[in-house]
Write an enzyme that holds these catalytic residues in place. Sequence first.
Site, short mmCIF file in Angstrom:
data_model
loop_
_atom_site.label_atom_id
_atom_site.label_comp_id
_atom_site.label_asym_id
_atom_site.label_seq_id
_atom_site.Cartn_x
_atom_site.Cartn_y
_atom_site.Cartn_z
N CYS A 163 -40.21 -1.18 7.33
CA CYS A 163 -40.40 -0.54 8.70
C CYS A 163 -38.89 -0.61 9.25
CB CYS A 163 -41.31 -1.33 9.45
SG CYS A 163 -41.46 -0.69 11.09
N CYS B 208 -41.33 -6.62 8.74
CA CYS B 208 -41.72 -6.05 7.69
C CYS B 208 -40.65 -5.13 7.08
CB CYS B 208 -42.97 -4.73 7.87
SG CYS B 208 -44.48 -5.68 8.88
N CYS C 173 -38.88 -5.28 17.29
CA CYS C 173 -40.30 -5.81 16.66
C CYS C 173 -39.70 -7.31 15.84
CB CYS C 173 -40.88 -5.10 15.73
SG CYS C 173 -42.58 -5.71 15.02
N CYS D 174 -43.85 7.48 10.85
CA CYS D 174 -44.14 6.17 10.85
C CYS D 174 -43.05 5.26 10.44
CB CYS D 174 -45.40 5.93 10.02
SG CYS D 174 -46.93 6.63 10.58
N GLU E 278 -38.17 4.53 21.44
CA GLU E 278 -38.53 5.88 21.38
C GLU E 278 -39.92 6.36 21.34
OE1 GLU E 278 -34.93 7.19 18.25
OE2 GLU E 278 -36.54 5.90 17.24
N CYS F 246 -46.91 9.17 20.28
CA CYS F 246 -46.98 7.82 19.89
C CYS F 246 -45.96 6.96 20.58
CB CYS F 246 -46.57 7.88 18.25
SG CYS F 246 -46.21 6.45 17.44
N1 SAH Z 1 -46.84 -3.01 14.57
C1 SAH Z 1 -47.68 -2.02 14.40
C2 SAH Z 1 -47.69 -0.69 15.03
C3 SAH Z 1 -46.39 0.03 14.51
S1 SAH Z 1 -46.22 1.00 12.98
C4 SAH Z 1 -48.38 -2.21 13.11
O1 SAH Z 1 -47.82 -2.66 12.35
O2 SAH Z 1 -49.22 -1.54 12.80
C5 SAH Z 1 -47.38 2.04 12.70
C6 SAH Z 1 -47.60 2.06 11.23
O3 SAH Z 1 -46.48 2.82 10.43
C7 SAH Z 1 -48.03 0.80 10.73
O4 SAH Z 1 -49.24 1.01 9.63
C8 SAH Z 1 -46.92 0.46 9.91
O5 SAH Z 1 -47.44 -0.45 8.71
C9 SAH Z 1 -46.63 1.92 9.35
N2 SAH Z 1 -45.19 1.98 8.69
C10 SAH Z 1 -44.00 1.01 8.82
N3 SAH Z 1 -42.74 1.35 8.00
C11 SAH Z 1 -43.33 2.58 7.59
C12 SAH Z 1 -42.78 3.42 6.55
N4 SAH Z 1 -41.46 3.24 6.30
N5 SAH Z 1 -43.33 4.44 6.10
C13 SAH Z 1 -44.76 4.48 6.42
N6 SAH Z 1 -45.49 4.01 7.29
C14 SAH Z 1 -44.90 2.91 7.58
#
Ligand code: SAH
Length: 399
Positions: A132, A129, A125, A349, A105, A118
């Site tokens: 996410c 985490c 991935c 995000c 996406e 974005c």
């Molecule tokens: N893998 C990379 C980029 C993708 S995520 C990274 O970790 O930076 C983009 C941002 O969204 C990152 O800062 C990530 O930690 C954040 N993110 C992930 N899950 C989220 C959520 N449920 N709510 C808010 N931000 C989130």
Amino acid sequence: MTATRYGVGREELASLLAEAGEPAYRARQVWEGLHAGLLAPAEMTSLPRALRERLELALPPALDLVAESVSDRGGTVKSLWALGPADGPRAPAAPGHAPDGPRIESVLMHYAERTTVCVSTQVGCAMACGFCATGQAGFTRQLTPGEILEQVVRAARRSRDGGRRLANVVFMGMGEPLANEPNVWSAVERIHDDLGLSARHLTISTVGIVPGIRALAERPLPVNLAVSLHAARDDLRDDLVPINRRYPLDDLMAACRDYLSATRRRLSFEWAMIDGVNDSDRDARELARLARALSPSAHVNLIPLNPTPGWPTRGTPREHVRAFADRLTALGVNATVRRNRGTDIDAACGQLAAGQLAPRPPSGGALRQPGSAAASRALPLRISSRSARSSRPVPNDPS
Ligand code: SAH
């Protein structure tokens, strides 16, 4: 492997056209049509019709639009794309069926003052985490430079058709950009050189892959770097961001320091605010200490946690996010509360999963209530039961 229209390089395109018996000037015409014009071959009216048709077949797009969701009164558009095998041709979808193949996406966001896309850098991935959605879905494959670039081109074209100019790209969609650094960098060069976007308008976000940060420090274009910190002490970060067990905070901070001294740029910390988990006064002080340990000190972006299907804890309430930001300011750190876009279409995000996860439960049910004593105890208990370190594997670091 057949090339795709943004997967071929300039020389490859030139030899493809030469082999087809075309005069040398065609290569420049087609290249400019693709990049400056954002045109499909069929739309390149300066080419003979027969050549347009041949190019449509020889250079298919890498991305096939499966669905589009729109929110924020047209201000946010999430596109779901089907891919072929790494930059190769896609099998045509059966009539009436959505195309097969891996999916990603991208999200286009129009603000009053700018338009940003974005983009994804991997299918899924491997960083795991827990909060996410992409991490919850797991890793499928790397995106190629052409697949990354084409997301930007499609967004630029859609923006232009709507009377807007795309000027910003954030590598914050699905995937970990620095676990795919060479391909991401090739895409960055093409976005800069061929689409003409300024490097200062490109932002790579990383979970904290130390060798990737070091690789980026050697690269010549001044792109922005964002580090997804989320916790400023190892025990909590080990749990929230499992790659921290491989690259703990001391190593990450050393890489950030070296990055800043090598590049003379700035970097920012991303902090998803999770109710009762990383939003206390202690967290603010620990975060401020790390931000101020860098020179120039890191800018902090606060993002209230967005809901995802596999994570029960909710985001910090708005007013507390504001208070946390004020506390950081008082501690001498610049902090911004990020605007949330497209939460209702799972475009915000951390919510991108390209349809690989079951829909999240309606709000209320699985989420804990803020402020109750039971709630305040719920997460630390859950975390400590999960942080038996041997029980969860450290994600593979493909770098
Ligand atoms: N893998 C990379 C980029 C993708 S995520 C990274 O970790 O930076 C983009 C941002 O969204 C990152 O800062 C990530 O930690 C954040 N993110 C992930 N899950 C989220 C959520 N449920 N709510 C808010 N931000 C989130």
